[in-house]
Design an enzyme around this catalytic site. Structure first.
Site, PDB file in Angstrom:
ATOM      1  CB  SER A  96      16.917  97.850 -16.002  1.00  9.43           C
ATOM      2  OG  SER A  96      15.734  97.974 -15.230  1.00  9.43           O
ATOM      3  CE  LYS A  97      18.402  89.391 -15.219  1.00 10.16           C
ATOM      4  NZ  LYS A  97      17.750  88.734 -16.338  1.00 10.16           N
ATOM      5  NE  ARG A  98      15.204  98.352  -9.314  1.00 14.06           N
ATOM      6  CZ  ARG A  98      15.340  99.612  -9.727  1.00 14.06           C
ATOM      7  NH1 ARG A  98      16.416  99.983 -10.386  1.00 14.06           N
ATOM      8  NH2 ARG A  98      14.404 100.493  -9.507  1.00 14.06           N
ATOM      9  CG  ASP A 136      13.802  89.815 -15.643  1.00 11.32           C
ATOM     10  OD1 ASP A 136      13.182  89.942 -16.720  1.00 11.32           O
ATOM     11  OD2 ASP A 136      14.997  89.494 -15.570  1.00 11.32           O
TER      12      ASP A 136
END
Ligand code: GLU
Length: 491
Positions: free
Chosen positions: A257-259, A262
């Site tokens: 997930s981007k969380r 990133d």
């Protein structure tokens, strides 16, 4: 025949267009472990050619994150975040290397191995649309390969590499033989102009000039490798050995997930993870020890350096398992010397105003940390786990009562306990002294009936460290204050 740089030299080359992500940190670590294991050099190079997207804040984040994890570099920008640097192959920021790139770009242009392309955005878009309608990939047509190059000053242009048509084969250290046909790549843009090189070109020049022997980077760069090899050949450079690290996947083997993917790795610091645990965890994202160590999961940085073997990195995606990270963190917390753990815990212990309610000496605080250490998964847990030392939580009087005892009986026992505490000195308020001092009371009434109400009176909790250990930290006066509270409650 391909030539290689004989000395082991690797680089971590982040672009400061974002913070130090998990993937970046893993790439940095594998380069570092490989260099340390092989007695080579680890270079940090900041790839900031994209002026619009590069930020000093990100560069600082990258540098702080490396230092926090414990990754040191032999050459590169200064660790203090200043503009200084160390090493003999600098500058180590691409933005300071413009004249070097310019020299090589001019050379390629002069030899006709690169050319200026005047195609407009509209032309290129039309080419792309036509490729899509025919169901084929869009590759630059080579329209400007033979265009008149003389009027580039008047007309906007970019610089393209005249890609030779051939198969490019390289042996990836992890993936084995990899084959690309340059016909599927075409004449790539290598610079906006002579002073503005793009990624593939700048990397090739820097890897050569910095004598990089092994390029260890994420699998997402594999399609860049044939482009870089073709450029190396045109420039007469050596080709490094390539090792492309597997993708990092979520537990269900889908994209992270981007969380998770990133955010800055420094978030883990704020959440109370130890750098040793993060390093240990990152090392296992694609690598496993072998032989006698194959079952071992807990590694110190030094042990990782000794055991790391790049050829044992897997091809398949590496699964990111947050429970594993928590477990490793708890284990590393247990393994830390208490004084060190105390230093790590201090910011979490003192992060609110709790010191006002009860102030402890550093000796007592260290005692508190020792008592709760086995209950910590992340350092920040130290706050909730030690809350009751700073302020007695409110509790119902029924909690004081052991099993089938009556409240009156409990009250009577607490009264005896209070007498005991009011007769001892501060020096005697230790687990070592209290344990025998309680013996007569315990043999008279039973362990549970005595120790349970005392523990609840001191902690207000159903579960906590033992009453003597808590009393040792709190000291006589505070113990009596808490016992008085319990006596009022139970009267
Ligand atoms: N600057 C590139 C990146 O951050 C590095 C790629 C490479 O290692 O060649 O992805």
């Amino acid at each position: 025949m391909q030539q290689f740089h004989p000395e082991i030299r690797v680089r971590f080359a982040p672009s400061p267009t974002g913070p130090m992500t998990l993937g970046n940190a893993r790439t940095a670590l594998f380069n570092w472990l490989f260099a340390k294991h092989m007695n080579g050099s680890f270079v940090l190079r900041i790839e900031d050619t994209d002026v619009a997207r590069s930020h000093k804040d990100h560069e600082r984040d990258l540098i702080s994150a490396l230092s926090w994890i414990g990754i040191t570099w032999d050459e590169g920008p200064s660790v203090d975040g200043s503009e200084g640097e160390h090493g003999s192959f600098g500058p180590y920021r691409q933005s300071a290397r413009t004249p070097i790139y310019e020299e090589y770009l001019r050379d390629l242009l002069k030899r006709g191995l690169a050319y200026r392309c005047f195609c407009t955005k509209e032309q290129l878009e039309a080419d792309a649309a036509s490729a899509v309608s025919r169901g084929i990939p869009h590759i630059y047509s080579g329209r400007c390969r033979h265009a008149d190059q003389s009027d580039h000053v008047q007309r906007p242009s970019v610089i393209r590499f005249a890609m030779p048509l051939r198969r490019i084969v390289f042996t990836d250290y992890i993936r084995g033989e990899v084959v690309f046909d340059t016909a599927t790549i075409g004449d790539i843009v290598i610079a906006k102009d002579e002073r503005t090189p793009l990624y593939n070109f700048a990397v090739v020049v820097d890897d050569e000039r910095m004598r990089i022997s092994h390029v260890i980077r994420g699998e997402d760069h594999i399609a860049n490798t044939p482009k870089q090899i073709a450029l190396q050949e045109a420039l007469g450079f050596a080709t490094p050995i390539y090792a492309h690290l597997p993708l990092i996947l979520a537990s269900d083997r889908t994209k992270l997930s981007k969380r998770t993917a990133d955010i800055s790795i420094l978030n883990y610091q704020q959440r109370g993870y130890l750098p040793e645990a993060i390093m240990n965890f990152l090392a296992f994202l694609g690598w496993h020890p072998h032989g006698v160590e194959s079952e071992k999961e807990l590694f110190t940085p030094l042990e990782l350096m000794r055991s790391f073997d790049l050829s044992r990195v897997q091809k398949a995606g590496a699964v990111f398992n947050p429970e594993k990270l928590d477990w490793l963190n708890g284990q590393h917390i247990k393994a830390l010397p208490i004084a060190e753990l105390y230093q790590y815990c201090l910011p979490f212990l003192l992060s609110d105003n709790r010191q006002h309610s009860h102030s402890f000496s550093s000796q007592q605080l260290m005692g508190i940390v020792r008592l709760v250490r086995d209950r910590l998964t992340v350092l920040s847990d130290v706050r909730s786990e030690t809350e009751f030392f700073f302020q007695l939580p409110s509790y119902e009087k029924e909690l004081l009562v052991w099993k089938t005892d009556s409240i009156e009986h409990t009250h009577a026992i607490l009264r005896r306990v209070r007498e005991l505490f009011s007769s001892i000195s501060e020096d005697e308020c230790t687990a070592h002294f209290l344990s025998p001092a309680f013996e007569p009371l315990i043999s008279e009434h039973g362990k549970g009936s005595v120790l349970w109400p005392v523990r609840v009176a001191l902690s207000g909790l159903r579960g906590s460290p033992g009453p003597f250990e808590i009393a040792e930290v709190l000291g006589v006066a505070e113990v009596i204050r808490r016992l008085d509270h319990a006596l009022t409650l139970s009267s």
